[in-house]
Design a protein around this motif. Structure first.
Motif, PDB file in Angstrom:
ATOM      1  N   ILE A  42       0.524  -1.122   0.034  1.00  0.00           N
ATOM      2  CA  ILE A  42       0.220  -0.237   0.057  1.00  0.00           C
ATOM      3  C   ILE A  42       0.636   1.011  -0.049  1.00  0.00           C
ATOM      4  O   ILE A  42       0.143   2.551   0.131  1.00  0.00           O
ATOM      5  CB  ILE A  42      -0.843  -0.124   1.204  1.00  0.00           C
ATOM      6  N   GLY A  43       2.203   0.807  -0.010  1.00  0.00           N
ATOM      7  CA  GLY A  43       2.947   2.486  -0.432  1.00  0.00           C
ATOM      8  C   GLY A  43       3.488   2.363  -1.719  1.00  0.00           C
ATOM      9  O   GLY A  43       3.334   2.088  -2.418  1.00  0.00           O
ATOM     10  N   LEU A  44       2.619   3.865  -1.537  1.00  0.00           N
ATOM     11  CA  LEU A  44       2.569   4.319  -3.668  1.00  0.00           C
ATOM     12  C   LEU A  44       2.409   5.883  -3.441  1.00  0.00           C
ATOM     13  O   LEU A  44       2.401   6.914  -2.428  1.00  0.00           O
ATOM     14  CB  LEU A  44       1.293   3.667  -4.001  1.00  0.00           C
ATOM     15  N   HIS A  45       2.748   6.316  -4.542  1.00  0.00           N
ATOM     16  CA  HIS A  45       3.310   7.714  -4.767  1.00  0.00           C
ATOM     17  C   HIS A  45       4.086   8.111  -4.001  1.00  0.00           C
ATOM     18  O   HIS A  45       4.084   9.569  -3.917  1.00  0.00           O
ATOM     19  CB  HIS A  45       1.652   8.491  -4.606  1.00  0.00           C
ATOM     20  N   PHE A  46       5.627   7.821  -4.056  1.00  0.00           N
ATOM     21  CA  PHE A  46       6.102   8.628  -3.468  1.00  0.00           C
ATOM     22  C   PHE A  46       6.296   9.150  -2.479  1.00  0.00           C
ATOM     23  O   PHE A  46       6.515   9.998  -1.699  1.00  0.00           O
ATOM     24  CB  PHE A  46       6.434   9.230  -4.400  1.00  0.00           C
ATOM     25  N   ASP A  47       4.572   8.860  -1.498  1.00  0.00           N
ATOM     26  CA  ASP A  47       4.472   8.961  -0.034  1.00  0.00           C
ATOM     27  C   ASP A  47       4.936   8.625   0.842  1.00  0.00           C
ATOM     28  O   ASP A  47       3.940   8.359   2.157  1.00  0.00           O
ATOM     29  CB  ASP A  47       2.575   9.522   0.215  1.00  0.00           C
ATOM     30  N   CYS A  48       5.576   7.482   1.105  1.00  0.00           N
ATOM     31  CA  CYS A  48       5.979   6.659   1.995  1.00  0.00           C
ATOM     32  C   CYS A  48       7.921   6.211   1.570  1.00  0.00           C
ATOM     33  O   CYS A  48       7.744   6.395   0.303  1.00  0.00           O
ATOM     34  CB  CYS A  48       5.519   5.671   2.502  1.00  0.00           C
ATOM     35  N   ASP A  49       8.929   6.094   2.794  1.00  0.00           N
ATOM     36  CA  ASP A  49       9.267   5.478   2.892  1.00  0.00           C
ATOM     37  C   ASP A  49       9.947   4.022   2.346  1.00  0.00           C
ATOM     38  O   ASP A  49       8.531   3.536   2.147  1.00  0.00           O
ATOM     39  CB  ASP A  49      10.812   5.808   4.160  1.00  0.00           C
ATOM     40  N   MET A  63      -5.414  13.490 -11.653  1.00  0.00           N
ATOM     41  CA  MET A  63      -3.991  13.809 -10.658  1.00  0.00           C
ATOM     42  C   MET A  63      -3.655  12.690 -10.060  1.00  0.00           C
ATOM     43  O   MET A  63      -2.575  12.783 -10.175  1.00  0.00           O
ATOM     44  CB  MET A  63      -4.800  14.842  -9.339  1.00  0.00           C
ATOM     45  N   ILE A  64      -5.057  11.624  -9.592  1.00  0.00           N
ATOM     46  CA  ILE A  64      -4.155  10.554  -9.719  1.00  0.00           C
ATOM     47  C   ILE A  64      -3.063   9.366  -9.965  1.00  0.00           C
ATOM     48  O   ILE A  64      -1.774   9.304  -9.816  1.00  0.00           O
ATOM     49  CB  ILE A  64      -5.027   9.541  -8.190  1.00  0.00           C
ATOM     50  N   ASP A  65      -3.514   9.733 -11.486  1.00  0.00           N
ATOM     51  CA  ASP A  65      -3.284   8.571 -12.210  1.00  0.00           C
ATOM     52  C   ASP A  65      -1.370   9.070 -12.279  1.00  0.00           C
ATOM     53  O   ASP A  65      -0.403   8.711 -13.356  1.00  0.00           O
ATOM     54  CB  ASP A  65      -3.684   8.747 -13.534  1.00  0.00           C
ATOM     55  N   LYS A  66      -1.118  10.643 -12.578  1.00  0.00           N
ATOM     56  CA  LYS A  66       0.094  11.402 -13.199  1.00  0.00           C
ATOM     57  C   LYS A  66       1.114  10.855 -12.000  1.00  0.00           C
ATOM     58  O   LYS A  66       2.323   9.996 -12.407  1.00  0.00           O
ATOM     59  CB  LYS A  66      -0.344  12.900 -12.966  1.00  0.00           C
ATOM     60  N   ASN A  67       0.701  10.557 -10.813  1.00  0.00           N
ATOM     61  CA  ASN A  67       1.566   9.358  -9.798  1.00  0.00           C
ATOM     62  C   ASN A  67       1.875   8.701 -10.212  1.00  0.00           C
ATOM     63  O   ASN A  67       2.955   7.458  -9.855  1.00  0.00           O
ATOM     64  CB  ASN A  67       1.028  10.514  -8.353  1.00  0.00           C
ATOM     65  N   GLU A  68       0.374   7.716 -11.085  1.00  0.00           N
ATOM     66  CA  GLU A  68       1.126   6.420 -10.315  1.00  0.00           C
ATOM     67  C   GLU A  68       1.219   6.232 -11.668  1.00  0.00           C
ATOM     68  O   GLU A  68       2.503   5.254 -12.183  1.00  0.00           O
ATOM     69  CB  GLU A  68      -0.813   6.238 -10.773  1.00  0.00           C
ATOM     70  N   ASN A  69       1.631   7.079 -13.020  1.00  0.00           N
ATOM     71  CA  ASN A  69       2.952   6.612 -14.255  1.00  0.00           C
ATOM     72  C   ASN A  69       4.245   6.625 -13.304  1.00  0.00           C
ATOM     73  O   ASN A  69       5.085   5.758 -14.110  1.00  0.00           O
ATOM     74  CB  ASN A  69       2.640   7.660 -14.905  1.00  0.00           C
ATOM     75  N   ALA A  70       4.207   8.207 -12.375  1.00  0.00           N
ATOM     76  CA  ALA A  70       5.770   7.562 -11.467  1.00  0.00           C
ATOM     77  C   ALA A  70       6.292   7.298 -10.985  1.00  0.00           C
ATOM     78  O   ALA A  70       7.215   6.023 -11.344  1.00  0.00           O
ATOM     79  CB  ALA A  70       5.892   9.645 -11.167  1.00  0.00           C
ATOM     80  N   GLU A  71       5.343   6.647 -10.459  1.00  0.00           N
ATOM     81  CA  GLU A  71       5.604   4.983  -9.683  1.00  0.00           C
ATOM     82  C   GLU A  71       6.115   3.744 -10.286  1.00  0.00           C
ATOM     83  O   GLU A  71       6.630   2.780 -10.168  1.00  0.00           O
ATOM     84  CB  GLU A  71       4.477   5.390  -8.810  1.00  0.00           C
ATOM     85  N   GLN A  72       5.000   3.568 -11.759  1.00  0.00           N
ATOM     86  CA  GLN A  72       4.671   2.876 -12.701  1.00  0.00           C
ATOM     87  C   GLN A  72       6.597   2.353 -13.070  1.00  0.00           C
ATOM     88  O   GLN A  72       7.255   1.392 -13.112  1.00  0.00           O
ATOM     89  CB  GLN A  72       4.298   1.936 -13.274  1.00  0.00           C
ATOM     90  N   ALA A  73       6.718   3.581 -14.121  1.00  0.00           N
ATOM     91  CA  ALA A  73       8.023   3.786 -14.448  1.00  0.00           C
ATOM     92  C   ALA A  73       9.461   3.350 -13.063  1.00  0.00           C
ATOM     93  O   ALA A  73      10.472   2.389 -14.139  1.00  0.00           O
ATOM     94  CB  ALA A  73       8.260   5.034 -15.106  1.00  0.00           C
ATOM     95  N   ILE A  74       9.786   3.750 -11.993  1.00  0.00           N
ATOM     96  CA  ILE A  74      10.352   3.162 -11.397  1.00  0.00           C
ATOM     97  C   ILE A  74      10.241   1.671 -10.983  1.00  0.00           C
ATOM     98  O   ILE A  74      11.260   1.129 -10.751  1.00  0.00           O
ATOM     99  CB  ILE A  74       9.962   4.679 -10.467  1.00  0.00           C
ATOM    100  N   ILE A  75       9.301   1.116 -10.064  1.00  0.00           N
ATOM    101  CA  ILE A  75       9.036  -0.435 -10.049  1.00  0.00           C
ATOM    102  C   ILE A  75       8.693  -1.099 -11.193  1.00  0.00           C
ATOM    103  O   ILE A  75       9.323  -2.308 -10.788  1.00  0.00           O
ATOM    104  CB  ILE A  75       8.083  -0.225  -9.065  1.00  0.00           C
TER     105      ILE A  75
END
Length: 483
Positions: free
Chosen positions: A59-66, A392-404
């Motif tokens: 449940i950690g996503l969108h760069f909002d947690c360590d 707004m949520i999807d944009k952060n999700e894109n970044a998260e998916q690219a990294i992981i």
């Protein structure tokens, strides 16, 4: 009901759903395999990497947690009762857990044996030498200090490539070595907390938790037996004024299993409590952390009929959690769910902070079912059109998916990519490395059925969070990357 549906949908989009969490759990389990291969090779040690915390819970996503990383060193073992039989498995370093003069859930590690005549080129040699250099003698016994770097897997000294040169280190907090990795040409950073862990043979502490009586259906008997089989760990508590030899007993692997057993509503209640803590409570007391909220949801889950964790009861369960936390703060005692003798609030909240927190919680409870409007992020999203909110949520999700995406590759392929990643010279090369080497595999295989959007999006659409003009991120760097 409309407001409830909107809030529910926001948590759904934020990843607090059982389906989304399960997929992320698979990815981070895969990441554990890649990381273990990488750090065993890097350090020449018997290291197992485990992603814990919100990331490991899915449940950690969108760069909002360590990103909480456990480095479990398998060549050492701590024993609750040191065995004297000769036909057992031996470890390179063995300790007995010494509980004298230690609070509940804590101990000191008394050295019982360590491999002699260490060949400097042998496996775990550096780790064992670090142990030798980190022992304090007291009353005729040697104890392991908690304030030394014992494993080279957690050190970043070579700094050969752009990635390691970009690490920004913070002051150690408790057992963790925190550092930040800024992503090139973006507003995003990945924040890591690395913790050494030593495995322990301590069956009585697990059995005590597993065998206690429960009446409401959670956790299930299958989950309880899963927890019984998991490792107990000892982690350093960080340097203290009283005793630099103190270590904390950790059942973090059991906690991971418990969160992974949550149903959809439990996950969303957990997410809501974490958001309220981050948005409001932490302003009154820095120590009201996500871990505190995790223990709150554990306790109310055990004391509430599991059938009452349903969608139409979501906000009622959030309020239950706030009421329980209010009682704990008032009593100055929040028992650790796995080790109830350990009070998570002791020495954590001053009297002035306690007054402020109780006022915050009173305000929450006065708000009733509109309590989540205390979270500015939730309030802002509720004020948007549904389509804008989703975007707004999807944009952060894109970044998260690219990294992981890197951590979703098959383990051996992931290891190959990791080794290349750490010698890349520039941030521009790093981005082009993903475009050339990782995104094509993700598009072709869609690992864990998590990257559905990759097949329909161009690299530019996936990397829209990159702020540098696309014209400067050309394929001209690809020749350097492939060398």
């Amino acid at each position: 009901m409309a407001a409830l549906n909107c809030v529910w949908d926001i948590f759904e989009k934020y990843g607090y759903s059982r389906l989304s969490a399960d997929k992320r759990v698979e990815i981070y389990n895969n990441c554990n395999e890649i990381g273990s291969l990488f750090y065993r090779q890097k350090s020449n040690e018997d290291i197992d990497l485990v992603i814990a915390g919100s990331r490991g819970e899915g449940i950690g996503l969108h760069f909002d947690c360590d990103i909480d990383r456990l480095f479990i060193q398998r060549s050492a073992m701590g024993f609750h009762s040191y065995p004297v039989t000769s036909d057992r498995k031996r470890f390179d370093a063995e300790f007995e857990l010494d509980f004298d003069h230690a609070p509940s859930g804590y101990c000191r590690l008394r050295l019982m044996s360590i491999q002699e005549k260490i060949d400097p080129d042998s496996r775990n040699a550096s780790f064992l030498q670090n142990i030798e250099n980190s022992l304090n003698e007291q009353n005729g016994h040697k104890y392991l200090r908690n304030d030394r770097m014992l494993t080279s897997a957690m050190s970043h000294l070579k700094q050969e490539g752009w990635l390691e040169r970009s690490f920004v280190y913070d002051v150690a907090k408790g057992p963790a070595q925190p550092y930040e990795c800024k992503l090139p040409y973006t507003k995003f950073s990945l924040n890591f907390d690395d913790v050494l862990a030593l495995q322990c043979s301590y069956p009585s502490i697990v059995n005590e938790w597993c065998d206690r009586r429960r009446h409401h259906g959670w956790p299930s008997s299958d989950v309880i037996e899963e927890v019984r089989r998991l490792d107990v760990l000892a982690v350093p508590v960080g340097e203290t004024e009283d005793d630099v030899m103190q270590w904390r007993i950790s059942l973090v692997l059991g906690e991971l299993a418990l969160v992974r057993s949550f149903n959809d509503t439990q996950l969303k209640v957990y997410g809501a409590l974490k958001m309220l803590a981050k948005a409001v409570l932490k302003k009154s007391s820095e120590n009201l952390s996500s871990y505190v909220m995790k223990n709150v949801i554990f306790w109310i889950s055990e004391s509430t009929d599991i059938h009452n964790f349903e969608r139409n009861q979501f906000l009622h369960r959030v309020i239950d959690g706030l009421k329980y936390l209010c009682k704990c703060v008032y009593d100055r005692n929040l028992p650790n769910y796995m080790i109830p003798g350990r009070n998570l609030l002791i020495h954590k909240i001053s009297e002035n902070e306690r007054v402020k927190v109780l006022q915050d919680l009173d305000n929450f409870l006065s708000d009733g079912e509109s309590v989540l409007l205390q979270c500015s992020e939730i309030k802002h999203l509720l004020g948007q059109d549904a389509q804008i909110r989703s975007r707004m949520i999807d944009k952060n999700e894109n970044a998260e998916q690219a990294i992981i995406s890197l951590f979703s590759l098959p383990p051996l392929k992931g290891l190959e990519m990791m080794l290349q990643l750490f010698i890349i010279k520039t941030g521009e090369d790093l981005i082009n490395f993903y475009r050339k080497n990782i995104f094509p595999i993700i598009r072709e295989t869609n690992p864990f059925e998590f990257f559905d959007d990759f097949s329909s999006k161009t690299d530019e659409e996936i990397l829209e969070f990159v702020e540098r003009p696309e014209s400067t991120l050309t394929s001209s760097t690809e020749e350097n990357v492939s060398k």
